[in-house]
Scaffold this active site. Structure first.
Site, PDB file in Angstrom:
ATOM      1  N   GLU A 117       0.858  -1.194   0.000  1.00  0.00           N
ATOM      2  CA  GLU A 117       0.000   0.000   0.000  1.00  0.00           C
ATOM      3  C   GLU A 117       0.897   1.249   0.000  1.00  0.00           C
ATOM      4  OE1 GLU A 117      -1.982   0.254   3.802  1.00  0.00           O
ATOM      5  OE2 GLU A 117      -3.378   1.806   3.131  1.00  0.00           O
TER       6      GLU A 117
ATOM      7  N   LYS B 147      -9.276   2.037  -2.027  1.00  0.00           N
ATOM      8  CA  LYS B 147      -9.475   1.425  -0.693  1.00  0.00           C
ATOM      9  C   LYS B 147     -10.816   1.835  -0.096  1.00  0.00           C
ATOM     10  CE  LYS B 147      -7.034   0.912   3.769  1.00  0.00           C
ATOM     11  NZ  LYS B 147      -5.807   1.308   4.515  1.00  0.00           N
TER      12      LYS B 147
ATOM     13  N   CYS C 174      -4.930  -3.244   2.451  1.00  0.00           N
ATOM     14  CA  CYS C 174      -4.690  -3.298   3.897  1.00  0.00           C
ATOM     15  C   CYS C 174      -5.925  -3.560   4.736  1.00  0.00           C
ATOM     16  CB  CYS C 174      -3.951  -2.036   4.338  1.00  0.00           C
ATOM     17  SG  CYS C 174      -2.956  -2.355   5.824  1.00  0.00           S
TER      18      CYS C 174
HETATM   19  C1  ACM Z   1      -3.850   0.039   7.162  1.00  0.00           C
HETATM   20  O1  ACM Z   1      -4.958  -0.078   6.638  1.00  0.00           O
HETATM   21  N1  ACM Z   1      -2.863   0.687   6.569  1.00  0.00           N
HETATM   22  C2  ACM Z   1      -3.572  -0.548   8.472  1.00  0.00           C
END
Ligand code: ACM
Length: 262
Positions: free
Chosen positions: A38, A109, A142
Site C-alpha cells: 500500500e 481502498k 490493507c
Molecule cells: C492500514 O490499513 N494501513 C492498516
C-alpha cells in the site's frame, strides 16, 4: 502462474527513491504477477492533504502510471501497486493493476484505517474482478482485510487470487488472511511494508511478514518482519474454482443468505 510479492521500505516524501528501489528489487525477477505494498510510492503518514498532494498522481496517466507501465512491460509481469491517487481533486488510497500491454485497472481502498479518514475519501470502485492471463484477480488494500465482506465479495464474483497491498501495523492480519483463504478457497498475496515511520506526531512500526496462501490456508511463502525482498512461487490458480470442502459441501452453494438477514 508465477506470483509474488515485493516487501520493502517505502521512504516518506521520497517518491523517486521508492520507485527506483522497487525497480532495483524487481530486477531480473521471473514472474507473471507481483504485488507491491500500500502507498508504496509515497510513504504512509501524512499530516494533511496539503502535505500529501505532491505525492499524489492520476491512476492512468502521469509519472507513476508511466513508470509502472515501463516496468511491467520490461518484466513482462502484471504489477499491483498501492499509490495515493488524485482524481477530480479527491484523494484516494488506491491500487493499480498495471499490465505489460499498458492497460491499468484501478481499486480505491474502501475501508480507511485510523487517520487515513482525514486525508482520503473512502473508495467508490467497489470490489471488482479483473482478468489477467486468463486468471481472475481481485484487489484490496490493507484494512479491508478486517471486513470479511471484502474477500467474500471478490470470491463470490469469481476471484481466484486476491492481491492485497498493505501497510500493516496491527498484529492479526497475516493470520486472518489464512482464514480468508480457507473460507473462500482463494489464493491470497499480501504484500506488506517494513520499517518505522514517524511524522505529524504519529509513529508506526510496520510488520512485514508478507505472505502467499493457497486455497487451503497453507502459507506457500513468507517474508520475515524486516527483510526487503521479492518472493515468487508457482501456483495453479484453476484450483480456486473448486469450492468443495467435502464431496457434499460446496461452500458457495451451501450458503444460506436468507438466514443471514438482520
Ligand atoms: C492500514 O490499513 N494501513 C492498516
Amino acid at each position: 502462474m508465477k506470483v509474488g510479492f515485493l516487501q520493502f521500505y517505502p521512504k516518506l516524501f521520497h517518491e523517486k527513491r521508492n520507485l527506483m528501489r522497487s525497480k532495483e528489487l524487481l530486477q531480473d525477477v521471473d514472474a507473471d504477477l507481483i504485488v507491491l505494498p500500500e502507498l508504496a510510492t509515497s510513504g504512509y503518514i501524512f499530516a494533511n492533504k496539503k502535505e500529501l498532494e505532491p505525492y499524489t498522481a492520476e491512476a492512468r496517466k502521469g509519472r507513476i502510471a508511466d513508470f509502472f507501465r515501463d516496468l511491467s512491460a520490461s518484466l513482462d509481469a502484471g504489477l499491483v501497486v498501492g499509490f495515493a491517487e488524485k482524481a477530480q481533486g479527491i484523494f484516494y488510497n488506491s491500487q493499480m493493476l498495471v499490465k505489460p500491454d499498458g492497460n491499468i485497472d484501478l481499486y480505491r481502498k474502501t475501508h480507511l484505517f485510523f487517520k487515513e479518514k482525514f486525508i482520503f475519501e473512502p473508495g467508490d470502485t467497489g470490489f471488482q474482478v479483473f482478468e489477467f492471463r486468463g486468471i481472475k484477480l481481485g484487489l484490496m488494500v490493507c484494512f479491508d482485510w478486517i471486513f470479511p465482506e471484502a474477500c467474500r465479495t471478490l470470491a463470490l464474483k469469481g476471484t481466484q487470487i486476491i492481491c492485497h497491498s498493505a501497510n500493516l501495523v496491527l498484529p492479526f492480519c497475516q493470520k486472518a488472511m489464512i482464514t480468508r483463504s480457507i473460507e473462500n478457497r482463494v489464493f491470497t498475496i499480501t504484500s506488506n511494508r517494513i520499517g518505522n515511520e514517524k511524522n505529524a506526531g504519529e509513529e508506526f512500526g510496520f510488520t512485514g511478514m508478507s505472505q502467499i496462501t493457497d486455497i487451503k490456508g497453507n502459507v506457500l511463502v513468507s517474508a520475515t518482519k524486516k527483510e526487503a525482498c521479492v518472493k515468487v512461487v508457482e501456483i495453479e490458480p484453476a484450483v480456486a474454482k473448486d469450492k468443495n470442502v467435502t464431496e457434499f459441501n460446496d461452500i458457495f452453494s451451501d450458503r444460506k443468505p436468507d438466514q443471514y438477514k438482520f
